[in-house]
Design a protein around this motif. Structure first.
Motif, short mmCIF file in Angstrom:
data_model
loop_
_atom_site.label_atom_id
_atom_site.label_comp_id
_atom_site.label_asym_id
_atom_site.label_seq_id
_atom_site.Cartn_x
_atom_site.Cartn_y
_atom_site.Cartn_z
N PRO A 120 -17.60 -17.82 21.37
CA PRO A 120 -17.73 -16.52 22.32
C PRO A 120 -18.45 -16.72 23.47
CG PRO A 120 -18.54 -16.29 19.97
CD PRO A 120 -18.16 -17.70 20.20
N LYS A 121 -19.40 -17.77 23.76
CA LYS A 121 -19.92 -17.78 24.89
C LYS A 121 -19.11 -18.10 26.20
CE LYS A 121 -23.56 -20.18 22.56
NZ LYS A 121 -24.08 -21.55 22.11
N ALA A 122 -17.76 -18.69 25.79
CA ALA A 122 -16.83 -18.69 26.79
C ALA A 122 -16.19 -17.47 27.58
CB ALA A 122 -15.79 -19.70 26.29
N TYR A 123 -16.46 -16.45 26.94
CA TYR A 123 -15.88 -14.99 27.42
C TYR A 123 -17.02 -13.94 27.56
CZ TYR A 123 -11.90 -16.93 24.83
OH TYR A 123 -11.15 -17.89 24.57
N ALA A 124 -16.78 -13.70 28.92
CA ALA A 124 -17.88 -12.55 29.55
C ALA A 124 -17.80 -11.28 28.85
CB ALA A 124 -17.66 -12.16 30.96
N GLY A 125 -16.83 -10.66 28.24
CA GLY A 125 -16.86 -9.44 27.55
C GLY A 125 -16.24 -9.55 26.23
N LEU A 126 -16.52 -8.46 25.33
CA LEU A 126 -15.92 -8.42 24.02
C LEU A 126 -14.53 -8.35 23.90
CD1 LEU A 126 -17.32 -8.29 21.04
CD2 LEU A 126 -17.21 -6.04 21.27
N SER A 127 -13.99 -7.54 25.00
CA SER A 127 -12.64 -7.44 24.88
C SER A 127 -11.96 -8.66 25.12
CB SER A 127 -12.26 -6.28 25.98
OG SER A 127 -12.62 -5.18 25.71
N ASP A 128 -12.36 -9.42 26.09
CA ASP A 128 -11.69 -10.85 26.19
C ASP A 128 -11.64 -11.77 24.95
OD1 ASP A 128 -11.21 -10.07 28.80
OD2 ASP A 128 -12.81 -10.72 29.60
N LEU A 129 -12.86 -11.60 24.33
CA LEU A 129 -12.92 -12.39 22.89
C LEU A 129 -11.87 -11.95 21.77
CD1 LEU A 129 -14.68 -14.29 21.36
CD2 LEU A 129 -16.26 -12.63 20.75
N VAL A 130 -11.79 -10.51 22.01
CA VAL A 130 -11.14 -9.98 20.61
C VAL A 130 -9.66 -10.47 21.35
CG1 VAL A 130 -10.00 -7.87 20.02
CG2 VAL A 130 -12.65 -8.12 20.06
N ALA A 131 -9.20 -10.29 22.42
CA ALA A 131 -7.83 -10.45 22.82
C ALA A 131 -7.63 -12.07 22.73
CB ALA A 131 -7.82 -10.30 24.25
N ALA A 132 -8.50 -13.05 22.98
CA ALA A 132 -8.31 -14.36 22.62
C ALA A 132 -8.21 -14.62 21.05
CB ALA A 132 -9.55 -15.26 23.27
N VAL A 133 -8.83 -14.06 20.28
CA VAL A 133 -8.80 -14.47 18.79
C VAL A 133 -7.37 -13.72 18.49
CG1 VAL A 133 -9.64 -14.05 16.52
CG2 VAL A 133 -11.17 -14.41 18.41
N ARG A 134 -7.18 -12.51 19.01
CA ARG A 134 -5.80 -11.97 18.38
C ARG A 134 -4.64 -12.80 19.11
NH1 ARG A 134 -4.30 -7.09 16.85
NH2 ARG A 134 -2.38 -6.46 17.44
N SER A 135 -4.67 -13.39 20.13
CA SER A 135 -3.63 -14.16 20.57
C SER A 135 -3.35 -15.40 19.96
CB SER A 135 -3.91 -14.55 22.08
OG SER A 135 -3.02 -15.21 22.65
N ALA A 136 -4.48 -15.88 19.58
CA ALA A 136 -4.49 -17.02 18.60
C ALA A 136 -3.72 -16.86 17.19
CB ALA A 136 -5.83 -17.75 18.51
N ILE A 137 -4.39 -15.88 16.46
CA ILE A 137 -3.54 -15.56 15.32
C ILE A 137 -2.19 -15.20 15.46
CG2 ILE A 137 -3.81 -14.05 13.43
CD1 ILE A 137 -7.01 -13.90 13.72
N SER A 138 -1.95 -14.35 16.37
CA SER A 138 -0.53 -13.93 16.79
C SER A 138 0.49 -15.02 17.07
CB SER A 138 -0.36 -12.95 17.94
OG SER A 138 0.69 -12.44 18.15
N SER A 139 -0.10 -16.16 17.54
CA SER A 139 0.76 -17.19 17.90
C SER A 139 1.22 -18.01 16.91
CB SER A 139 0.21 -18.21 18.92
OG SER A 139 -1.02 -18.89 18.41
N ALA A 140 0.33 -17.99 15.84
CA ALA A 140 0.83 -18.77 14.63
C ALA A 140 1.72 -17.82 13.51
CB ALA A 140 -0.63 -19.16 13.90
N LEU A 141 1.94 -16.48 14.00
CA LEU A 141 2.81 -15.78 13.00
C LEU A 141 4.27 -15.65 13.50
CD1 LEU A 141 0.18 -12.82 12.78
CD2 LEU A 141 0.79 -14.37 10.94
N PRO A 142 4.96 -15.58 12.61
CA PRO A 142 6.44 -15.37 12.91
C PRO A 142 6.72 -14.22 14.15
CG PRO A 142 6.13 -15.21 10.51
CD PRO A 142 4.94 -15.32 11.07
N GLU A 143 7.46 -14.50 14.93
CA GLU A 143 7.81 -13.30 15.97
C GLU A 143 8.11 -12.13 15.39
OE1 GLU A 143 10.20 -14.14 19.31
OE2 GLU A 143 9.98 -16.50 19.24
N SER A 144 8.68 -11.79 14.27
CA SER A 144 9.11 -10.58 13.66
C SER A 144 7.61 -9.53 13.30
CB SER A 144 9.78 -10.63 12.47
OG SER A 144 9.24 -11.47 11.44
N ILE A 145 6.62 -10.41 13.30
CA ILE A 145 5.34 -9.64 12.69
C ILE A 145 4.44 -9.58 13.80
CG2 ILE A 145 5.96 -9.45 10.30
CD1 ILE A 145 3.61 -11.54 10.04
#
Length: 147
Positions: A120-145
Motif C-alpha cells: 500500500p505504501k506504493a500508492y498515494a491514494g486509497l482509490s489507486d490501491l483499490v484499483a491496483a488490487v482489483r486489476s491484479a485479481i481481474s487479470s487472473a480471471l477468465p475474460e467472461s467474468i
C-alpha cells in the motif's frame, strides 16, 4: 496464523458462531462502514502483526461469478497499518456452492490464483490501491467474468 473477516449475520448461526469466535474470526457489520473499519482496526491491534486477515474485497459471493464492486474497509486498514495485500483470484466456486445456495455440488472445480503482494505504501491514494488490487485479481480471471 490466519483469521477471516465475516459478516455479522453469520455469527447469528448457533453452531457456527461459537466456533468462529473461538477461532478469532472478525465480525463486521457491512451495513455500517464506520463500524466495520473500527472492527478491523480493533482486530489488528488485538491480533498483532503475526496474524494475517482474510478479507473478501467484494464482501459477498457473486451470483454470476463476475467481479463485483470492492468494499474499502480492508484497504483502509492495510494502508494505515502498512500491511501488504496478497491478491487471490478465485474462480468456479459458484458452481460448487452458488451464492445463497445450501447444496454443494460434488466434482465442481474452482481455480485459485495467488498473485504477487501489493504494498500500500506504493500508492498515494486509497482509490489507486483499490484499483491496483482489483486489476491484479481481474487479470487472473477468465475474460467472461472480468469487470
Amino acid at each position: 496464523s490466519l483469521r477471516m473477516v465475516a459478516k455479522k449475520e453469520i455469527f447469528r448461526i448457533p453452531f457456527m458462531a461459537g466456533a468462529m469466535r473461538a477461532a478469532g474470526f472478525v465480525e463486521i457489520d457491512r451495513k455500517d462502514p464506520a463500524s466495520a473499519i473500527r472492527a478491523l482496526k480493533l482486530a489488528y491491534t488485538q491480533l498483532g502483526e503475526a496474524v494475517s486477515l482474510w478479507i473478501a474485497p467484494e464482501g459477498t459471493r457473486s451470483k454470476t461469478g463476475r467481479l463485483g464492486k470492492f468494499k474499502k474497509g480492508g484497504f483502509h486498514l492495510a494502508k494505515e497499518a502498512g500491511m501488504r495485500i496478497l491478491p487471490i483470484a478465485i474462480d468456479g466456486t459458484r458452481f460448487a456452492l452458488p451464492a445463497g445456495g445450501v447444496t454443494v455440488t460434488r466434482g465442481a472445480v474452482a481455480r485459485v490464483t495467488i498473485l504477487p503482494p501489493i504494498d500500500p505504501k506504493a500508492y498515494a491514494g486509497l482509490s489507486d490501491l483499490v484499483a491496483a488490487v482489483r486489476s491484479a485479481i481481474s487479470s487472473a480471471l477468465p475474460e467472461s467474468i472480468r469487470d
